[in-house]
Design a protein around this motif. Structure first.
Motif, PDB file in Angstrom:
ATOM      1  N   VAL A  21      81.442   6.645 107.904  1.00 36.28           N
ATOM      2  CA  VAL A  21      80.994   5.334 108.397  1.00 36.28           C
ATOM      3  C   VAL A  21      79.480   5.210 108.342  1.00 36.28           C
ATOM      4  N   PHE A  22      78.784   6.234 108.834  1.00 32.45           N
ATOM      5  CA  PHE A  22      77.331   6.144 108.980  1.00 32.45           C
ATOM      6  C   PHE A  22      76.642   5.912 107.636  1.00 32.45           C
ATOM      7  N   ASP A  23      77.218   6.445 106.589  1.00 36.08           N
ATOM      8  CA  ASP A  23      76.642   6.288 105.249  1.00 36.08           C
ATOM      9  C   ASP A  23      76.592   4.822 104.808  1.00 36.08           C
ATOM     10  N   HIS A  24      77.284   3.935 105.527  1.00 38.46           N
ATOM     11  CA  HIS A  24      77.333   2.516 105.174  1.00 38.46           C
ATOM     12  C   HIS A  24      76.643   1.630 106.210  1.00 38.46           C
ATOM     13  N   LEU A  25      75.819   2.216 107.084  1.00 40.40           N
ATOM     14  CA  LEU A  25      75.265   1.435 108.194  1.00 40.40           C
ATOM     15  C   LEU A  25      73.755   1.246 108.118  1.00 40.40           C
ATOM     16  N   GLU A  26      73.227   1.116 106.907  1.00 42.11           N
ATOM     17  CA  GLU A  26      71.792   0.862 106.765  1.00 42.11           C
ATOM     18  C   GLU A  26      71.361  -0.423 107.462  1.00 42.11           C
ATOM     19  N   GLU A  27      72.268  -1.389 107.545  1.00 40.80           N
ATOM     20  CA  GLU A  27      71.966  -2.662 108.216  1.00 40.80           C
ATOM     21  C   GLU A  27      71.563  -2.439 109.674  1.00 40.80           C
ATOM     22  N   PHE A  28      72.139  -1.412 110.293  1.00 42.58           N
ATOM     23  CA  PHE A  28      71.916  -1.189 111.715  1.00 42.58           C
ATOM     24  C   PHE A  28      70.959  -0.029 111.992  1.00 42.58           C
ATOM     25  N   TYR A  29      71.014   1.015 111.173  1.00 44.04           N
ATOM     26  CA  TYR A  29      70.231   2.229 111.411  1.00 44.04           C
ATOM     27  C   TYR A  29      69.573   2.689 110.102  1.00 44.04           C
ATOM     28  N   PRO A  30      68.641   1.921 109.545  1.00 40.85           N
ATOM     29  CA  PRO A  30      68.123   2.234 108.201  1.00 40.85           C
ATOM     30  C   PRO A  30      67.451   3.601 108.087  1.00 40.85           C
ATOM     31  N   GLN A  31      66.585   3.959 109.040  1.00 39.07           N
ATOM     32  CA  GLN A  31      65.890   5.248 108.958  1.00 39.07           C
ATOM     33  C   GLN A  31      66.867   6.402 109.155  1.00 39.07           C
ATOM     34  N   GLY A  32      67.769   6.246 110.111  1.00 41.50           N
ATOM     35  CA  GLY A  32      68.744   7.295 110.367  1.00 41.50           C
ATOM     36  C   GLY A  32      69.623   7.563 109.159  1.00 41.50           C
ATOM     37  N   VAL A  33      70.042   6.503 108.464  1.00 40.95           N
ATOM     38  CA  VAL A  33      70.892   6.677 107.283  1.00 40.95           C
ATOM     39  C   VAL A  33      70.123   7.381 106.164  1.00 40.95           C
ATOM     40  N   ARG A  34      68.843   7.025 106.004  1.00 41.78           N
ATOM     41  CA  ARG A  34      68.030   7.695 104.966  1.00 41.78           C
ATOM     42  C   ARG A  34      67.924   9.188 105.234  1.00 41.78           C
ATOM     43  N   GLU A  35      67.646   9.571 106.482  1.00 38.79           N
ATOM     44  CA  GLU A  35      67.543  10.997 106.822  1.00 38.79           C
ATOM     45  C   GLU A  35      68.893  11.692 106.666  1.00 38.79           C
ATOM     46  N   PHE A  36      69.940  11.012 107.061  1.00 36.53           N
ATOM     47  CA  PHE A  36      71.290  11.558 106.924  1.00 36.53           C
ATOM     48  C   PHE A  36      71.582  11.898 105.467  1.00 36.53           C
ATOM     49  N   ARG A  37      71.198  11.035 104.566  1.00 35.40           N
ATOM     50  CA  ARG A  37      71.438  11.288 103.145  1.00 35.40           C
ATOM     51  C   ARG A  37      70.597  12.458 102.635  1.00 35.40           C
ATOM     52  N   GLU A  38      69.399  12.619 103.185  1.00 35.55           N
ATOM     53  CA  GLU A  38      68.588  13.797 102.842  1.00 35.55           C
ATOM     54  C   GLU A  38      69.317  15.075 103.271  1.00 35.55           C
ATOM     55  N   MET A  39      69.893  15.047 104.462  1.00 33.78           N
ATOM     56  CA  MET A  39      70.611  16.208 104.976  1.00 33.78           C
ATOM     57  C   MET A  39      71.841  16.503 104.125  1.00 33.78           C
ATOM     58  N   MET A  40      72.559  15.470 103.734  1.00 34.79           N
ATOM     59  CA  MET A  40      73.725  15.676 102.858  1.00 34.79           C
ATOM     60  C   MET A  40      73.299  16.322 101.548  1.00 34.79           C
ATOM     61  N   LYS A  41      72.203  15.870 100.991  1.00 30.90           N
ATOM     62  CA  LYS A  41      71.736  16.419  99.717  1.00 30.90           C
ATOM     63  C   LYS A  41      71.343  17.880  99.869  1.00 30.90           C
ATOM     64  N   LYS A  42      70.627  18.193 100.954  1.00 33.95           N
ATOM     65  CA  LYS A  42      70.173  19.566 101.162  1.00 33.95           C
ATOM     66  C   LYS A  42      71.350  20.521 101.324  1.00 33.95           C
ATOM     67  N   HIS A  43      72.412  20.059 101.954  1.00 42.74           N
ATOM     68  CA  HIS A  43      73.561  20.933 102.241  1.00 42.74           C
ATOM     69  C   HIS A  43      74.721  20.711 101.279  1.00 42.74           C
ATOM     70  N   ASP A  44      74.458  19.959 100.224  1.00 40.61           N
ATOM     71  CA  ASP A  44      75.428  19.747  99.148  1.00 40.61           C
ATOM     72  C   ASP A  44      76.773  19.258  99.689  1.00 40.61           C
ATOM     73  N   ILE A  45      76.706  18.212 100.512  1.00 41.32           N
ATOM     74  CA  ILE A  45      77.904  17.633 101.121  1.00 41.32           C
ATOM     75  C   ILE A  45      78.357  16.426 100.310  1.00 41.32           C
ATOM     76  N   GLN A  46      79.608  16.428  99.929  1.00 39.64           N
ATOM     77  CA  GLN A  46      80.218  15.299  99.211  1.00 39.64           C
ATOM     78  C   GLN A  46      81.242  14.650 100.134  1.00 39.64           C
ATOM     79  N   LEU A  47      80.973  13.440 100.546  1.00 44.28           N
ATOM     80  CA  LEU A  47      81.890  12.753 101.452  1.00 44.28           C
ATOM     81  C   LEU A  47      83.153  12.296 100.726  1.00 44.28           C
ATOM     82  N   PRO A  48      84.284  12.274 101.422  1.00 42.58           N
ATOM     83  CA  PRO A  48      85.496  11.687 100.825  1.00 42.58           C
ATOM     84  C   PRO A  48      85.254  10.225 100.479  1.00 42.58           C
ATOM     85  N   ARG A  49      85.742   9.814  99.323  1.00 44.61           N
ATOM     86  CA  ARG A  49      85.527   8.425  98.878  1.00 44.61           C
ATOM     87  C   ARG A  49      86.830   7.699  98.550  1.00 44.61           C
ATOM     88  N   ASP A  50      87.867   8.441  98.269  1.00 41.37           N
ATOM     89  CA  ASP A  50      89.118   7.824  97.823  1.00 41.37           C
ATOM     90  C   ASP A  50      90.117   7.803  98.980  1.00 41.37           C
TER      91      ASP A  50
END
Length: 357
Positions: free
Chosen positions: A278-307
């Protein structure tokens, strides 16, 4: 009125502190046939931790399965087992595991002293009788369950906590060694629960200096743990979870958790993963938090379920219903006029975006 909330009364922290559990429990064993009920995540059934649990002859050990989110039906089943074990109540209920296991321990300790089904108590301050003395020992950190006044359960009609001062653990044991071998993705998803707690709390309308003080420290610790490399990261993550849970006690979470509850109810997705989806889609509400969250996902090589496949309209409507029940979360996120902003159509559009429908 200011909230007069209950806190965990006894806390032990430190590497190796799990070894003190026997001494802690000994103080509560009143006579020779006193017994404790241990609810332990079944992932530890064939590990060395099993041999470290200080079981006395009269004690009951239940291996609990948390492959799915904890449900009111499972709580009722475990309560029946514990209640039938002896002609008396246990002196304590000890939960050893992640957030779901600790939620089960909280719920069973409540239901041993309150009649009916756990589903009858999903809501705020519905519990009438004090719980059996209960202990939380996390083997994952991030949810804040160890200090919260709720036990979140999937019921027949909703996903909602049993929110009560009686829910709060009487004792917690915080041993960073217990979280050191957690699978990397599980550690990330659970840790992100804490990070998202902090973002929602610090950006919420309920915020005050009490919540802000705990929330800012937890937020900073999460960024250190997931954006830096440090030999004390397990210790820091455990304390981030503690501080994050304390922040929420005098505040609330927000948009992400409200939508995640609906996601868990409708699709059976675990809470931590659901929050991240959910959080990955909430830039409208938490833009800075979502940006940092994506940095953390990249650093830890996390792939969220999409299908998520095709989702029937009826299931989608139920998810919306569950999200809308959580009025304090929406008010914290959007203010007292939240109903004019977060309509059913708006929530439906967010779910359609999140699920790629």
């Amino acid at each position: 009125m200011f909230r007069n909330f209950k806190m965990v009364s006894r806390v032990v922290f430190g590497r190796g502190s799990f070894n003190q559990l026997n001494d802690i429990l000994a103080e509560k064993r009143k006579h020779t046939d006193s017994f404790m009920v241990f609810l332990v995540d079944d992932v530890f059934e064939n590990t060395g931790l099993k041999n470290r649990i200080p079981l006395n002859d009269p004690d009951m050990l239940i291996w609990v399965n948390v492959d799915h989110e904890p449900s009111t039906a499972y709580v009722d089943e475990l309560t029946r087992k514990a209640g039938a074990f002896s002609g008396q109540l246990p002196e304590g209920v000890i939960g050893i595991g992640g957030g779901s296991t600790m939620d089960l321990a909280k719920a069973v300790s409540l239901m041993l002293t309150n009649p009916g089904s756990a589903a009858d108590y999903q809501g705020w301050d519905l519990i009438k009788n004090p719980a059996v003395w209960h202990v939380g020992i996390p083997t994952l950190s991030g949810t804040g369950v160890e200090v919260s006044r709720t036990t979140v359960l999937i019921g027949p009609e909703k996903k909602l906590g049993i929110n009560s001062d009686h829910t709060v653990f009487d004792q917690i044991v915080l041993d960073p060694e217990l979280i050191s071998n957690a699978p990397a993705d599980q550690r990330f998803y659970t840790g992100m629960d804490c990070y998202i707690h902090c973002v929602e709390s610090l950006k919420g309308t309920y915020i005050n200096v009490f919540s802000q003080s705990y929330g800012e420290k937890a937020f900073d610790l999460c960024k250190e743990v997931f954006l830096e490399d440090n030999p004390e990261n397990d210790d820091k993550l455990m304390m981030a979870s503690y501080f994050g849970g304390m922040s929420i006690a005098y505040s609330q979470v927000g948009v992400c958790h409200a939508l995640s509850y609906g996601l868990s109810f409708g699709l059976g997705i675990h809470h931590g993963i659901g929050n991240c989806i959910v959080f990955d889609h909430l830039e409208e509400f938490y833009p800075q938090g979502v940006r940092e969250f994506r940095e953390m996902m990249k650093k830890h090589d996390i792939q969220l379920p999409r299908d998520f496949g095709n989702i029937e309209d009826e299931k989608l409507e139920k998810m919306i219903n569950v999200a809308l029940i959580l009025e304090p979360l929406w008010e914290n996120a959007l203010g007292t006029d939240w109903k004019s902003m977060m309509t059913r159509d708006k929530i439906k559009a967010l779910y359609i975006s999140i699920l790629g429908l």
